[in-house]
Design a protein around this motif. Structure first.
Motif, PDB file in Angstrom:
ATOM      1  N   CYS A 114       0.824  -1.405  -0.125  1.00 50.48           N
ATOM      2  CA  CYS A 114       0.043  -0.192   0.019  1.00 50.48           C
ATOM      3  C   CYS A 114       0.778   1.091  -0.038  1.00 50.48           C
ATOM      4  O   CYS A 114       2.007   1.085   0.171  1.00 50.48           O
ATOM      5  N   GLU A 115       0.306   2.366  -0.091  1.00 50.77           N
ATOM      6  CA  GLU A 115       0.891   3.498  -0.132  1.00 50.77           C
ATOM      7  C   GLU A 115       0.681   4.265   1.467  1.00 50.77           C
ATOM      8  O   GLU A 115      -0.379   3.971   2.065  1.00 50.77           O
ATOM      9  N   SER A 116       1.797   4.797   1.997  1.00 52.44           N
ATOM     10  CA  SER A 116       1.869   4.955   3.419  1.00 52.44           C
ATOM     11  C   SER A 116       2.264   6.609   3.654  1.00 52.44           C
ATOM     12  O   SER A 116       2.176   6.982   4.787  1.00 52.44           O
ATOM     13  N   GLY A 117       2.617   7.325   2.788  1.00 51.02           N
ATOM     14  CA  GLY A 117       3.416   8.436   2.953  1.00 51.02           C
ATOM     15  C   GLY A 117       2.356   9.871   2.583  1.00 51.02           C
ATOM     16  O   GLY A 117       0.963   9.566   3.047  1.00 51.02           O
ATOM     17  N   GLY A 169      -3.280  12.442   1.918  1.00 52.24           N
ATOM     18  CA  GLY A 169      -4.154  13.311   1.016  1.00 52.24           C
ATOM     19  C   GLY A 169      -3.499  14.884   0.833  1.00 52.24           C
ATOM     20  O   GLY A 169      -4.288  15.586   0.398  1.00 52.24           O
ATOM     21  N   PHE A 170      -2.229  15.192   0.952  1.00 52.03           N
ATOM     22  CA  PHE A 170      -1.565  16.100   0.870  1.00 52.03           C
ATOM     23  C   PHE A 170      -0.142  15.870   0.110  1.00 52.03           C
ATOM     24  O   PHE A 170       0.873  16.377   0.685  1.00 52.03           O
ATOM     25  N   PRO A 171      -0.075  15.271  -0.952  1.00 53.71           N
ATOM     26  CA  PRO A 171       1.087  15.022  -1.752  1.00 53.71           C
ATOM     27  C   PRO A 171       1.757  16.386  -2.483  1.00 53.71           C
ATOM     28  O   PRO A 171       0.799  17.083  -2.947  1.00 53.71           O
ATOM     29  N   TYR A 226       6.566   8.037  -3.886  1.00 52.79           N
ATOM     30  CA  TYR A 226       5.845   6.929  -3.526  1.00 52.79           C
ATOM     31  C   TYR A 226       6.268   6.150  -2.529  1.00 52.79           C
ATOM     32  O   TYR A 226       7.260   5.229  -2.738  1.00 52.79           O
ATOM     33  N   ASP A 227       5.655   6.302  -1.183  1.00 51.30           N
ATOM     34  CA  ASP A 227       6.243   5.500  -0.103  1.00 51.30           C
ATOM     35  C   ASP A 227       5.200   4.063   0.057  1.00 51.30           C
ATOM     36  O   ASP A 227       4.405   3.981   0.564  1.00 51.30           O
ATOM     37  N   VAL A 228       5.767   3.060  -0.777  1.00 56.50           N
ATOM     38  CA  VAL A 228       5.047   2.032  -0.746  1.00 56.50           C
ATOM     39  C   VAL A 228       5.445   0.937   0.325  1.00 56.50           C
ATOM     40  O   VAL A 228       6.926   0.739   0.566  1.00 56.50           O
ATOM     41  N   ARG A 229       4.743   0.408   1.116  1.00 46.49           N
ATOM     42  CA  ARG A 229       4.940  -0.314   2.150  1.00 46.49           C
ATOM     43  C   ARG A 229       4.425  -1.676   1.978  1.00 46.49           C
ATOM     44  O   ARG A 229       3.341  -1.792   1.485  1.00 46.49           O
ATOM     45  N   LEU A 266      11.005   8.081  -7.964  1.00 46.70           N
ATOM     46  CA  LEU A 266       9.919   8.476  -7.011  1.00 46.70           C
ATOM     47  C   LEU A 266       9.792   7.438  -6.075  1.00 46.70           C
ATOM     48  O   LEU A 266       9.051   7.437  -5.207  1.00 46.70           O
ATOM     49  N   LEU A 267      10.115   6.000  -6.343  1.00 49.28           N
ATOM     50  CA  LEU A 267       9.686   4.899  -5.577  1.00 49.28           C
ATOM     51  C   LEU A 267      10.560   4.715  -4.467  1.00 49.28           C
ATOM     52  O   LEU A 267      11.914   4.827  -4.386  1.00 49.28           O
ATOM     53  N   ASP A 268       9.934   4.619  -3.374  1.00 47.95           N
ATOM     54  CA  ASP A 268      10.541   4.102  -1.944  1.00 47.95           C
ATOM     55  C   ASP A 268       9.847   2.943  -1.684  1.00 47.95           C
ATOM     56  O   ASP A 268       8.700   3.048  -1.105  1.00 47.95           O
ATOM     57  N   VAL A 269      10.389   1.844  -1.503  1.00 48.10           N
ATOM     58  CA  VAL A 269       9.817   0.443  -1.470  1.00 48.10           C
ATOM     59  C   VAL A 269      10.333  -0.376  -0.102  1.00 48.10           C
ATOM     60  O   VAL A 269      11.601  -0.559   0.026  1.00 48.10           O
ATOM     61  N   SER A 270       9.562  -0.253   1.015  1.00 45.99           N
ATOM     62  CA  SER A 270      10.131  -0.952   2.203  1.00 45.99           C
ATOM     63  C   SER A 270       9.259  -1.989   2.593  1.00 45.99           C
ATOM     64  O   SER A 270       7.830  -1.764   2.716  1.00 45.99           O
ATOM     65  N   GLY A 271       9.459  -3.177   2.832  1.00 45.07           N
ATOM     66  CA  GLY A 271       8.576  -4.186   3.542  1.00 45.07           C
ATOM     67  C   GLY A 271       9.052  -5.010   4.527  1.00 45.07           C
ATOM     68  O   GLY A 271      10.381  -4.874   5.081  1.00 45.07           O
ATOM     69  N   TRP A 272       8.063  -5.315   5.714  1.00 45.57           N
ATOM     70  CA  TRP A 272       8.242  -6.049   6.885  1.00 45.57           C
ATOM     71  C   TRP A 272       7.994  -7.571   6.458  1.00 45.57           C
ATOM     72  O   TRP A 272       6.875  -7.861   5.921  1.00 45.57           O
ATOM     73  N   GLU A 273       8.687  -8.414   7.111  1.00 44.19           N
ATOM     74  CA  GLU A 273       8.722 -10.004   6.932  1.00 44.19           C
ATOM     75  C   GLU A 273       7.321 -10.129   8.052  1.00 44.19           C
ATOM     76  O   GLU A 273       7.268  -9.425   8.831  1.00 44.19           O
ATOM     77  N   LEU A 274       6.782 -11.339   7.635  1.00 45.37           N
ATOM     78  CA  LEU A 274       5.478 -11.474   8.284  1.00 45.37           C
ATOM     79  C   LEU A 274       5.668 -11.634   9.861  1.00 45.37           C
ATOM     80  O   LEU A 274       4.781 -11.169  10.530  1.00 45.37           O
ATOM     81  N   THR A 275       6.444 -12.247  10.498  1.00 42.40           N
ATOM     82  CA  THR A 275       6.477 -12.576  11.837  1.00 42.40           C
ATOM     83  C   THR A 275       7.152 -11.135  12.618  1.00 42.40           C
ATOM     84  O   THR A 275       6.621 -10.774  13.703  1.00 42.40           O
TER      85      THR A 275
END
Length: 264
Positions: A24-27, A32-34, A40-43, A78-87
């Motif tokens: 999803c987008e998180s930033g 609502g104020f880009p 694009y803060d993709v998490r 413009l992409l900043d992509v960051s993910g967390w492992e499920l546990t």
């Protein structure tokens, strides 16, 4: 851009031998104020294959592209992509981690697969901690207020980075639920029409229109509102003493169910 992001997600799965459960987008775009040039803060939340978890050593539980990790395809600047492992995500979910709870309520979902995230949303009402979330937003507001809004001239765009956590905390006080991500929803629900709301809406329109919003004279009506609300919210937060039931066993079960569903 959405198709590019989905392509990046699929390539992450290939390059890192994972399955992405949610992205999803998180930033500021989700808030609502880009600005016109906002990242694009993709998490995202992801799960490894079963054998990855069968180890005596703890392994790295985040993926951050392009800041620390690479991908075998080029990605938009413009992409900043960051993910967390499920546990990791579940341990933070157990603590009612506000950023993660916000992800689950993002209005800009790029990708979702399998049933895990829907089940997390079902568990949310029992996991949500009014104390933890209030203090998170309160500390964010206080820190940003001290850093950016003290002088006679201030970085005007930083008002949003104090206003949003203050309004999120007020939402929690009013409804005892996770606040919506969208700034305009918070604003319309929590503030009555008047000079304060007009000033905020003017700033909002300027920011969305792409104005720089650098150093300008501080806006007294907004500063006074923020100081007053932070003081009120601190007193309210100190009055709370709510303990949530431990959801660990439910999250353990959901983790095992996810492994079976994803890698069957």
């Amino acid at each position: 851009m959405k198709k590019h992001i989905q392509h990046v997600i699929k390539q992450l799965e290939i390059d890192y031998e994972i399955k992405v459960l949610y992205a999803c987008e998180s930033g500021s775009r989700a808030w609502g104020f880009p600005s016109k040039d906002s990242d694009y803060d993709v998490r995202f939340i992801y799960v490894h294959k079963k054998n990855w978890y069968l180890s005596i050593d703890q392994k790295r539980d985040v993926i951050e592209v392009p800041s620390r990790d690479s991908l075998s395809i080029p990605i938009d600047n413009l992409l900043d992509v960051s993910g967390w492992e499920l546990t990791k995500a579940f341990r933070l979910f157990r603590k009612s981690n506000p950023p993660l709870l916000e992800w689950l309520r993002s209005t800009m979902v790029y990708y979702q697969s399998f049933s895990t995230v829907d089940k997390m949303r079902q568990l949310e009402k029992n996991i949500f901690s009014q104390n933890a979330c209030l203090y998170h937003y309160l500390n964010m507001a206080k820190g940003n207020f001290r850093e950016y809004l003290q002088g006679d001239t201030v970085k005007i765009k930083k008002y949003f980075y104090v206003l949003r956590p203050v309004l999120a905390a007020k939402w929690i006080e009013k409804y005892n639920t996770v606040p919506p991500m969208t700034f305009q929803v918070l604003l319309e629900d929590l503030l009555t029409n008047g000079v304060l709301k007009e000033e905020i809406n003017t700033l909002l329109k300027r920011k969305i229109a792409g104005e720089e919003l650098n150093l300008e004279p501080r806006i007294h009506v907004i500063n006074e509102f923020l100081l007053e609300e932070i003081e009120k919210l601190e007193l309210y937060a100190k009055s709370l003493n709510i303990k949530n039931p431990d959801p660990t066993s439910q999250l353990d079960d959901l983790f095992r169910e996810t492994l079976e569903e994803v890698w069957k």
